[in-house]
Design a protein around this motif. Structure first.
Motif, PDB file in Angstrom:
ATOM      1  N   TRP A  50     138.611  -7.384  76.926  1.00  0.00           N
ATOM      2  CA  TRP A  50     138.320  -8.402  75.905  1.00  0.00           C
ATOM      3  C   TRP A  50     137.553  -7.776  74.738  1.00  0.00           C
ATOM      4  O   TRP A  50     137.842  -8.072  73.579  1.00  0.00           O
ATOM      5  N   ILE A  51     136.593  -6.939  75.058  1.00  0.00           N
ATOM      6  CA  ILE A  51     135.830  -6.262  74.003  1.00  0.00           C
ATOM      7  C   ILE A  51     136.749  -5.361  73.183  1.00  0.00           C
ATOM      8  O   ILE A  51     136.642  -5.302  71.952  1.00  0.00           O
ATOM      9  N   ALA A  52     137.675  -4.669  73.855  1.00  0.00           N
ATOM     10  CA  ALA A  52     138.577  -3.760  73.146  1.00  0.00           C
ATOM     11  C   ALA A  52     139.532  -4.504  72.217  1.00  0.00           C
ATOM     12  O   ALA A  52     139.990  -3.949  71.218  1.00  0.00           O
ATOM     13  N   LEU A  53     139.835  -5.757  72.522  1.00  0.00           N
ATOM     14  CA  LEU A  53     140.756  -6.526  71.687  1.00  0.00           C
ATOM     15  C   LEU A  53     140.085  -7.157  70.467  1.00  0.00           C
ATOM     16  O   LEU A  53     140.763  -7.712  69.609  1.00  0.00           O
ATOM     17  N   GLN A  54     138.772  -7.087  70.390  1.00  0.00           N
ATOM     18  CA  GLN A  54     138.063  -7.653  69.234  1.00  0.00           C
ATOM     19  C   GLN A  54     138.289  -6.770  68.005  1.00  0.00           C
ATOM     20  O   GLN A  54     138.488  -5.567  68.127  1.00  0.00           O
ATOM     21  N   PRO A  55     138.284  -7.366  66.824  1.00  0.00           N
ATOM     22  CA  PRO A  55     138.455  -6.563  65.602  1.00  0.00           C
ATOM     23  C   PRO A  55     137.347  -5.528  65.480  1.00  0.00           C
ATOM     24  O   PRO A  55     136.233  -5.725  65.950  1.00  0.00           O
ATOM     25  N   GLU A  56     137.687  -4.414  64.845  1.00  0.00           N
ATOM     26  CA  GLU A  56     136.705  -3.338  64.690  1.00  0.00           C
ATOM     27  C   GLU A  56     135.531  -3.765  63.829  1.00  0.00           C
ATOM     28  O   GLU A  56     135.667  -4.599  62.946  1.00  0.00           O
ATOM     29  N   ASP A  57     134.395  -3.183  64.098  1.00  0.00           N
ATOM     30  CA  ASP A  57     133.147  -3.420  63.366  1.00  0.00           C
ATOM     31  C   ASP A  57     132.660  -4.863  63.467  1.00  0.00           C
ATOM     32  O   ASP A  57     131.976  -5.344  62.578  1.00  0.00           O
ATOM     33  N   THR A  58     133.041  -5.562  64.525  1.00  0.00           N
ATOM     34  CA  THR A  58     132.528  -6.923  64.696  1.00  0.00           C
ATOM     35  C   THR A  58     131.483  -6.996  65.797  1.00  0.00           C
ATOM     36  O   THR A  58     130.717  -7.950  65.835  1.00  0.00           O
ATOM     37  N   LEU A  59     131.457  -6.014  66.691  1.00  0.00           N
ATOM     38  CA  LEU A  59     130.515  -6.055  67.802  1.00  0.00           C
ATOM     39  C   LEU A  59     129.495  -4.926  67.674  1.00  0.00           C
ATOM     40  O   LEU A  59     129.819  -3.753  67.818  1.00  0.00           O
ATOM     41  N   THR A  60     128.281  -5.297  67.390  1.00  0.00           N
ATOM     42  CA  THR A  60     127.188  -4.340  67.280  1.00  0.00           C
ATOM     43  C   THR A  60     125.934  -4.987  67.842  1.00  0.00           C
ATOM     44  O   THR A  60     125.623  -6.124  67.528  1.00  0.00           O
ATOM     45  N   LEU A  61     125.225  -4.254  68.657  1.00  0.00           N
ATOM     46  CA  LEU A  61     123.986  -4.757  69.237  1.00  0.00           C
ATOM     47  C   LEU A  61     122.926  -3.679  69.067  1.00  0.00           C
ATOM     48  O   LEU A  61     123.024  -2.604  69.628  1.00  0.00           O
ATOM     49  N   SER A  62     121.935  -3.961  68.267  1.00  0.00           N
ATOM     50  CA  SER A  62     120.901  -2.962  67.997  1.00  0.00           C
ATOM     51  C   SER A  62     119.506  -3.559  68.126  1.00  0.00           C
ATOM     52  O   SER A  62     118.604  -3.165  67.423  1.00  0.00           O
ATOM     53  N   GLN A  63     119.326  -4.492  69.007  1.00  0.00           N
ATOM     54  CA  GLN A  63     118.057  -5.182  69.159  1.00  0.00           C
ATOM     55  C   GLN A  63     117.061  -4.438  70.039  1.00  0.00           C
ATOM     56  O   GLN A  63     115.906  -4.810  70.104  1.00  0.00           O
ATOM     57  N   PHE A  64     117.504  -3.413  70.730  1.00  0.00           N
ATOM     58  CA  PHE A  64     116.662  -2.773  71.720  1.00  0.00           C
ATOM     59  C   PHE A  64     116.033  -1.496  71.175  1.00  0.00           C
ATOM     60  O   PHE A  64     116.670  -0.737  70.470  1.00  0.00           O
ATOM     61  N   PHE A  65     114.801  -1.263  71.525  1.00  0.00           N
ATOM     62  CA  PHE A  65     114.179   0.023  71.245  1.00  0.00           C
ATOM     63  C   PHE A  65     113.266   0.386  72.394  1.00  0.00           C
ATOM     64  O   PHE A  65     112.638  -0.469  73.014  1.00  0.00           O
ATOM     65  N   ILE A  66     113.224   1.656  72.713  1.00  0.00           N
ATOM     66  CA  ILE A  66     112.420   2.146  73.824  1.00  0.00           C
ATOM     67  C   ILE A  66     111.022   2.509  73.330  1.00  0.00           C
ATOM     68  O   ILE A  66     110.028   2.164  73.937  1.00  0.00           O
ATOM     69  N   ALA A  67     110.968   3.213  72.234  1.00  0.00           N
ATOM     70  CA  ALA A  67     109.698   3.607  71.633  1.00  0.00           C
ATOM     71  C   ALA A  67     109.910   3.651  70.122  1.00  0.00           C
ATOM     72  O   ALA A  67     111.031   3.496  69.636  1.00  0.00           O
ATOM     73  N   GLU A  68     108.859   3.844  69.406  1.00  0.00           N
ATOM     74  CA  GLU A  68     108.965   3.926  67.946  1.00  0.00           C
ATOM     75  C   GLU A  68     109.906   5.065  67.556  1.00  0.00           C
ATOM     76  O   GLU A  68     109.705   6.217  67.932  1.00  0.00           O
ATOM     77  N   GLY A  69     110.955   4.729  66.849  1.00  0.00           N
ATOM     78  CA  GLY A  69     111.931   5.718  66.418  1.00  0.00           C
ATOM     79  C   GLY A  69     113.017   6.019  67.430  1.00  0.00           C
ATOM     80  O   GLY A  69     113.896   6.826  67.166  1.00  0.00           O
ATOM     81  N   LEU A  70     112.983   5.399  68.609  1.00  0.00           N
ATOM     82  CA  LEU A  70     113.983   5.627  69.651  1.00  0.00           C
ATOM     83  C   LEU A  70     114.661   4.300  69.971  1.00  0.00           C
ATOM     84  O   LEU A  70     114.184   3.509  70.773  1.00  0.00           O
ATOM     85  N   HIS A  71     115.777   4.055  69.314  1.00  0.00           N
ATOM     86  CA  HIS A  71     116.491   2.784  69.435  1.00  0.00           C
ATOM     87  C   HIS A  71     117.719   2.945  70.315  1.00  0.00           C
ATOM     88  O   HIS A  71     118.361   3.979  70.313  1.00  0.00           O
ATOM     89  N   VAL A  72     118.046   1.878  71.061  1.00  0.00           N
ATOM     90  CA  VAL A  72     119.286   1.800  71.825  1.00  0.00           C
ATOM     91  C   VAL A  72     120.259   0.998  70.979  1.00  0.00           C
ATOM     92  O   VAL A  72     119.975  -0.129  70.586  1.00  0.00           O
ATOM     93  N   PHE A  73     121.421   1.572  70.708  1.00  0.00           N
ATOM     94  CA  PHE A  73     122.350   1.000  69.751  1.00  0.00           C
ATOM     95  C   PHE A  73     123.727   0.917  70.395  1.00  0.00           C
ATOM     96  O   PHE A  73     124.290   1.936  70.789  1.00  0.00           O
ATOM     97  N   PHE A  74     124.262  -0.286  70.542  1.00  0.00           N
ATOM     98  CA  PHE A  74     125.618  -0.495  71.059  1.00  0.00           C
ATOM     99  C   PHE A  74     126.518  -0.841  69.888  1.00  0.00           C
ATOM    100  O   PHE A  74     126.292  -1.824  69.189  1.00  0.00           O
ATOM    101  N   HIS A  75     127.538  -0.026  69.667  1.00  0.00           N
ATOM    102  CA  HIS A  75     128.502  -0.279  68.599  1.00  0.00           C
ATOM    103  C   HIS A  75     129.883   0.087  69.125  1.00  0.00           C
ATOM    104  O   HIS A  75     130.059   1.104  69.789  1.00  0.00           O
ATOM    105  N   VAL A  76     130.861  -0.739  68.839  1.00  0.00           N
ATOM    106  CA  VAL A  76     132.214  -0.530  69.332  1.00  0.00           C
ATOM    107  C   VAL A  76     133.082  -0.018  68.192  1.00  0.00           C
ATOM    108  O   VAL A  76     133.226  -0.677  67.169  1.00  0.00           O
TER     109      VAL A  76
END
Length: 102
Positions: A50-76
């Protein structure tokens, strides 16, 4: 941020949660445990599909960070779609083949 962006966490968290639940669920027969594992693998493959069938550049999750300057970034992107579907399919096949040995 769209709620669908949080769906990117589902294929990551589903096997972890299912594995933890596997320790606590008492199966009467081996076939019931195999069906449970197969169901989890199929649901994971379907969610990644289902995620693969979504249009490109529509799914991005960047709300998480571990420490200052160290972010967890999900982008498809296209390459991540190809590899994630391929890996989910291979895991499904490995899961089915492992029923004979485990």
């Amino acid at each position: 941020m769209d709620i669908n962006n949080y769906f990117l966490l589902f294929p990551v968290l589903l096997p972890i949660i299912a594995g933890v639940l596997l320790m606590f669920i008492k199966f009467g027969k081996r076939e019931h445990m195999q069906l449970y594992i197969l169901l989890i693998l199929v649901i994971d493959l379907a969610s990644i599909g289902w995620i693969a069938l979504q249009p490109e550049d529509t799914l991005t999750l960047s709300q998480f960070f571990i420490a200052e300057g160290l972010h967890v970034f999900f982008h498809v992107d296209m390459l991540s779609k190809i590899f994630s579907v391929l890996i989910a399919f291979v895991w499904l096949m490995v899961g089915i083949a492992s029923f004979e040995y485990m």
